[in-house]
Motif scaffolding. Sequence first.
Motif, PDB file in Angstrom:
ATOM      1  N   TYR A 197       0.729  -1.081  -0.057  1.00 40.79           N
ATOM      2  CA  TYR A 197       0.033   0.114   0.070  1.00 40.79           C
ATOM      3  C   TYR A 197       0.758   1.319   0.067  1.00 40.79           C
ATOM      4  CZ  TYR A 197      -3.145  -3.687   1.311  1.00 40.79           C
ATOM      5  OH  TYR A 197      -3.997  -4.802   1.489  1.00 40.79           O
ATOM      6  N   ARG A 198       2.171   1.041  -0.238  1.00 44.56           N
ATOM      7  CA  ARG A 198       2.939   2.285  -0.343  1.00 44.56           C
ATOM      8  C   ARG A 198       2.749   3.314  -1.083  1.00 44.56           C
ATOM      9  NH1 ARG A 198       9.356   0.890   0.089  1.00 44.56           N
ATOM     10  NH2 ARG A 198       9.463   2.943   0.343  1.00 44.56           N
ATOM     11  N   ALA A 199       2.346   3.010  -2.273  1.00 45.49           N
ATOM     12  CA  ALA A 199       1.898   4.007  -3.576  1.00 45.49           C
ATOM     13  C   ALA A 199       0.645   4.455  -2.967  1.00 45.49           C
ATOM     14  CB  ALA A 199       1.811   3.212  -4.895  1.00 45.49           C
ATOM     15  N   ALA A 200      -0.230   4.046  -2.511  1.00 44.25           N
ATOM     16  CA  ALA A 200      -1.565   4.588  -2.017  1.00 44.25           C
ATOM     17  C   ALA A 200      -1.114   5.308  -1.011  1.00 44.25           C
ATOM     18  CB  ALA A 200      -2.618   3.285  -1.817  1.00 44.25           C
ATOM     19  N   LYS A 201      -0.563   5.068  -0.011  1.00 44.56           N
ATOM     20  CA  LYS A 201      -0.222   6.126   1.224  1.00 44.56           C
ATOM     21  C   LYS A 201       0.658   7.327   0.545  1.00 44.56           C
ATOM     22  CE  LYS A 201       2.553   6.161   5.595  1.00 44.56           C
ATOM     23  NZ  LYS A 201       3.081   5.436   6.556  1.00 44.56           N
ATOM     24  N   ALA A 202       1.651   7.173  -0.274  1.00 40.20           N
ATOM     25  CA  ALA A 202       2.467   8.406  -0.755  1.00 40.20           C
ATOM     26  C   ALA A 202       1.337   9.366  -1.506  1.00 40.20           C
ATOM     27  CB  ALA A 202       3.431   7.934  -1.655  1.00 40.20           C
ATOM     28  N   ARG A 203       0.185   8.785  -2.123  1.00 36.25           N
ATOM     29  CA  ARG A 203      -0.555   9.450  -2.896  1.00 36.25           C
ATOM     30  C   ARG A 203      -1.503  10.282  -1.756  1.00 36.25           C
ATOM     31  NH1 ARG A 203      -1.453   5.065  -6.135  1.00 36.25           N
ATOM     32  NH2 ARG A 203      -3.749   4.797  -5.385  1.00 36.25           N
ATOM     33  N   ALA A 204      -1.875   9.497  -0.600  1.00 42.90           N
ATOM     34  CA  ALA A 204      -2.557  10.142   0.412  1.00 42.90           C
ATOM     35  C   ALA A 204      -1.902  11.369   1.148  1.00 42.90           C
ATOM     36  CB  ALA A 204      -2.965   8.941   1.485  1.00 42.90           C
ATOM     37  N   VAL A 205      -0.782  10.904   1.490  1.00 40.75           N
ATOM     38  CA  VAL A 205       0.076  12.266   1.901  1.00 40.75           C
ATOM     39  C   VAL A 205       0.118  13.131   0.993  1.00 40.75           C
ATOM     40  CG1 VAL A 205       2.338  12.733   2.843  1.00 40.75           C
ATOM     41  CG2 VAL A 205       1.499  10.407   3.352  1.00 40.75           C
ATOM     42  N   ALA A 206       0.451  13.175  -0.272  1.00 38.32           N
ATOM     43  CA  ALA A 206       0.531  14.086  -1.125  1.00 38.32           C
ATOM     44  C   ALA A 206      -0.963  15.144  -1.447  1.00 38.32           C
ATOM     45  CB  ALA A 206       1.023  13.558  -2.465  1.00 38.32           C
ATOM     46  N   ALA A 207      -1.875  14.215  -0.999  1.00 39.56           N
ATOM     47  CA  ALA A 207      -3.302  14.907  -1.028  1.00 39.56           C
ATOM     48  C   ALA A 207      -3.247  16.098  -0.213  1.00 39.56           C
ATOM     49  CB  ALA A 207      -4.420  14.110  -0.867  1.00 39.56           C
ATOM     50  N   HIS A 208      -2.469  16.146   0.821  1.00 37.81           N
ATOM     51  CA  HIS A 208      -2.501  17.260   1.829  1.00 37.81           C
ATOM     52  C   HIS A 208      -1.695  18.447   1.378  1.00 37.81           C
ATOM     53  CE1 HIS A 208      -4.592  15.186   5.106  1.00 37.81           C
ATOM     54  NE2 HIS A 208      -4.061  14.136   4.957  1.00 37.81           N
ATOM     55  N   GLU A 209      -1.856  19.239   0.059  1.00 36.00           N
ATOM     56  CA  GLU A 209      -1.106  19.710  -0.665  1.00 36.00           C
ATOM     57  C   GLU A 209      -0.903  21.132   0.163  1.00 36.00           C
ATOM     58  OE1 GLU A 209      -2.272  20.507  -4.941  1.00 36.00           O
ATOM     59  OE2 GLU A 209      -3.948  19.366  -4.213  1.00 36.00           O
ATOM     60  N   SER A 210      -1.596  21.653   1.130  1.00 32.99           N
ATOM     61  CA  SER A 210      -1.344  22.742   2.052  1.00 32.99           C
ATOM     62  C   SER A 210      -0.017  22.408   2.844  1.00 32.99           C
ATOM     63  CB  SER A 210      -2.366  23.041   2.925  1.00 32.99           C
ATOM     64  OG  SER A 210      -2.817  21.969   3.648  1.00 32.99           O
ATOM     65  N   GLN A 211       0.316  21.129   3.212  1.00 33.02           N
ATOM     66  CA  GLN A 211       1.405  20.885   4.195  1.00 33.02           C
ATOM     67  C   GLN A 211       2.522  20.271   3.301  1.00 33.02           C
ATOM     68  OE1 GLN A 211       0.495  21.331   7.432  1.00 33.02           O
ATOM     69  NE2 GLN A 211      -0.961  22.287   6.228  1.00 33.02           N
ATOM     70  N   THR A 212       2.392  19.931   2.103  1.00 27.29           N
ATOM     71  CA  THR A 212       3.443  19.447   1.371  1.00 27.29           C
ATOM     72  C   THR A 212       4.175  20.045   0.151  1.00 27.29           C
ATOM     73  OG1 THR A 212       1.924  18.010  -0.255  1.00 27.29           O
ATOM     74  CG2 THR A 212       2.652  16.848   1.722  1.00 27.29           C
ATOM     75  N   THR A 213       3.414  21.244  -0.317  1.00 24.75           N
ATOM     76  CA  THR A 213       3.519  22.082  -1.260  1.00 24.75           C
ATOM     77  C   THR A 213       3.527  23.451  -0.978  1.00 24.75           C
ATOM     78  OG1 THR A 213       1.367  22.443  -2.413  1.00 24.75           O
ATOM     79  CG2 THR A 213       2.578  20.590  -2.807  1.00 24.75           C
ATOM     80  N   ASP A 214       3.948  24.450  -1.890  1.00 26.58           N
ATOM     81  CA  ASP A 214       3.798  25.819  -1.674  1.00 26.58           C
ATOM     82  C   ASP A 214       2.416  26.376  -2.111  1.00 26.58           C
ATOM     83  OD1 ASP A 214       6.293  26.050  -0.693  1.00 26.58           O
ATOM     84  OD2 ASP A 214       7.060  26.255  -2.762  1.00 26.58           O
ATOM     85  N   LEU A 215       1.268  25.653  -2.074  1.00 26.18           N
ATOM     86  CA  LEU A 215      -0.265  25.747  -2.157  1.00 26.18           C
ATOM     87  C   LEU A 215      -0.592  27.213  -1.480  1.00 26.18           C
ATOM     88  CD1 LEU A 215      -3.118  25.303  -3.442  1.00 26.18           C
ATOM     89  CD2 LEU A 215      -3.612  24.098  -1.120  1.00 26.18           C
TER      90      LEU A 215
END
Length: 245
Positions: A197-215
Amino acid sequence: MRADAFLAAADALPVADLDSLVARGGLVVVAPHPDDESLGCGGLIAAARAAGRDVCLVVVSDGCGSHTHSRLYPPDKLRTLREAETLRAVAILGLAADSVTFLRLPDAHVPSAGPEAEAAAHAVVQAATACEAGAVFVTWRHDPHCDHKASAAIVGLARPLMPKVAVYEYPVWGWTLPPETEVGPAPDGLRLDVSAYRAAKARAVAAHESQTTDLIADDPTGFRLEPAMIDRLCGPYERFVRIPA
């Protein structure tokens, strides 16, 4: 035990499957902030849902402390954003929106005791009842963040009301502790193999764009998850420390 030795021991806990970790029923994940569920338990949630287990998520704080100087995202708008990100993240993991409860306690001021903490504890008990939980998972009591400690305390308040439910704690910020910090006895618990489930987990983390990008680009003091931390938590195993009754 020193924090560095404790965390090394957590990295060497026996590897188990989901049935060994949660012997019966569903499970509850308690996340201090929107994103902790994906970082600490994303693989667990995905594995449980793939196995047909019920999962309830309780998000304790409103998440409004991550960007306190943004004019584009004042608190109400930031809270709405972070909750939407959470729902997108858990959908990737197989969890429906109606299985998520947002308690909206103040970020960086989650209480460990008192009426609000007691009400939060009752919300955890309600979630455990709703999914007939065999276990509750919450952040490690020694994580160096006040809301993570408070969330563990809230589950401690809930525990007498759910005596047959196992409790596990998962480190998120623990690896940032000074290595010499004393954190009590050696860990007892299990590691869950979440490699499927690593790929799904990575996508889930990335969905928190306010915390992982310069959104949210108008707050230079705003929080952002470091790639090294994401990598640390998105490996093939998730670590769960068993808390004795």
